[in-house]
Design a protein around this motif. Sequence first.
Motif, PDB file in Angstrom:
ATOM      1  N   GLU A  92      -9.368  -9.082   4.796  1.00  0.00           N
ATOM      2  CA  GLU A  92      -8.070  -8.753   5.393  1.00  0.00           C
ATOM      3  C   GLU A  92      -7.394  -7.629   4.625  1.00  0.00           C
ATOM      4  O   GLU A  92      -6.809  -6.722   5.224  1.00  0.00           O
ATOM      5  N   ALA A  93      -7.488  -7.684   3.315  1.00  0.00           N
ATOM      6  CA  ALA A  93      -6.889  -6.623   2.495  1.00  0.00           C
ATOM      7  C   ALA A  93      -7.545  -5.284   2.796  1.00  0.00           C
ATOM      8  O   ALA A  93      -6.865  -4.255   2.878  1.00  0.00           O
ATOM      9  N   HIS A  94      -8.856  -5.286   2.997  1.00  0.00           N
ATOM     10  CA  HIS A  94      -9.577  -4.050   3.318  1.00  0.00           C
ATOM     11  C   HIS A  94      -9.122  -3.493   4.671  1.00  0.00           C
ATOM     12  O   HIS A  94      -8.894  -2.288   4.810  1.00  0.00           O
ATOM     13  N   VAL A  95      -8.977  -4.360   5.662  1.00  0.00           N
ATOM     14  CA  VAL A  95      -8.520  -3.929   6.988  1.00  0.00           C
ATOM     15  C   VAL A  95      -7.097  -3.394   6.905  1.00  0.00           C
ATOM     16  O   VAL A  95      -6.774  -2.343   7.481  1.00  0.00           O
ATOM     17  N   LEU A  96      -6.232  -4.085   6.190  1.00  0.00           N
ATOM     18  CA  LEU A  96      -4.844  -3.645   6.067  1.00  0.00           C
ATOM     19  C   LEU A  96      -4.734  -2.340   5.284  1.00  0.00           C
ATOM     20  O   LEU A  96      -3.866  -1.512   5.562  1.00  0.00           O
ATOM     21  N   GLU A  97      -5.615  -2.136   4.320  1.00  0.00           N
ATOM     22  CA  GLU A  97      -5.649  -0.854   3.616  1.00  0.00           C
ATOM     23  C   GLU A  97      -6.028   0.277   4.569  1.00  0.00           C
ATOM     24  O   GLU A  97      -5.463   1.372   4.514  1.00  0.00           O
ATOM     25  N   SER A  98      -6.956  -0.009   5.471  1.00  0.00           N
ATOM     26  CA  SER A  98      -7.333   0.977   6.477  1.00  0.00           C
ATOM     27  C   SER A  98      -6.159   1.277   7.407  1.00  0.00           C
ATOM     28  O   SER A  98      -5.921   2.432   7.772  1.00  0.00           O
ATOM     29  N   VAL A  99      -5.414   0.256   7.782  1.00  0.00           N
ATOM     30  CA  VAL A  99      -4.212   0.448   8.604  1.00  0.00           C
ATOM     31  C   VAL A  99      -3.220   1.344   7.864  1.00  0.00           C
ATOM     32  O   VAL A  99      -2.634   2.263   8.449  1.00  0.00           O
ATOM     33  N   ALA A 100      -3.032   1.101   6.576  1.00  0.00           N
ATOM     34  CA  ALA A 100      -2.119   1.918   5.779  1.00  0.00           C
ATOM     35  C   ALA A 100      -2.591   3.368   5.706  1.00  0.00           C
ATOM     36  O   ALA A 100      -1.782   4.295   5.817  1.00  0.00           O
ATOM     37  N   ASP A 101      -3.896   3.579   5.547  1.00  0.00           N
ATOM     38  CA  ASP A 101      -4.443   4.943   5.504  1.00  0.00           C
ATOM     39  C   ASP A 101      -4.209   5.671   6.827  1.00  0.00           C
ATOM     40  O   ASP A 101      -3.812   6.838   6.839  1.00  0.00           O
TER      41      ASP A 101
ATOM     42  N   PHE B 289       0.844  -1.193   0.000  1.00  0.00           N
ATOM     43  CA  PHE B 289       0.000   0.000   0.000  1.00  0.00           C
ATOM     44  C   PHE B 289       0.881   1.246   0.000  1.00  0.00           C
ATOM     45  O   PHE B 289       1.775   1.367   0.843  1.00  0.00           O
ATOM     46  N   PRO B 290       0.642   2.181  -0.909  1.00  0.00           N
ATOM     47  CA  PRO B 290       1.394   3.439  -0.867  1.00  0.00           C
ATOM     48  C   PRO B 290       0.913   4.283   0.307  1.00  0.00           C
ATOM     49  O   PRO B 290      -0.270   4.278   0.642  1.00  0.00           O
TER      50      PRO B 290
END
Length: 85
Positions: free
Chosen positions: A41-50, A10-11
């Motif tokens: 999981e990808a959605h949660v990790l994207e939220s972590v990245a944001d 994730f950028p």
Amino acid sequence: PDGIASALIFPLNREELMEEEGWIGSLVFGSLQRDRFSDDEAHVLESVADHTALAMANALLHQRTRDLATKDGRTGLPNHRHFQD
């Protein structure tokens, strides 16, 4: 198995920083298991990245504000406020 079999990258970028830095870095999640990350999981990790990008952007903006308050805008030399702290 050798090495990473699945990864999510994730950028870390924020619109607030687009004029200068914009892109802070990347957050990488990897696994030795193939197809390890579900859509949820990808959605949660994207939220972590944001959230990580937001925290890092806030830290950079705080540092920039502190620099503007304590350094001359033209020369970059310490100003009067710098010596009061």
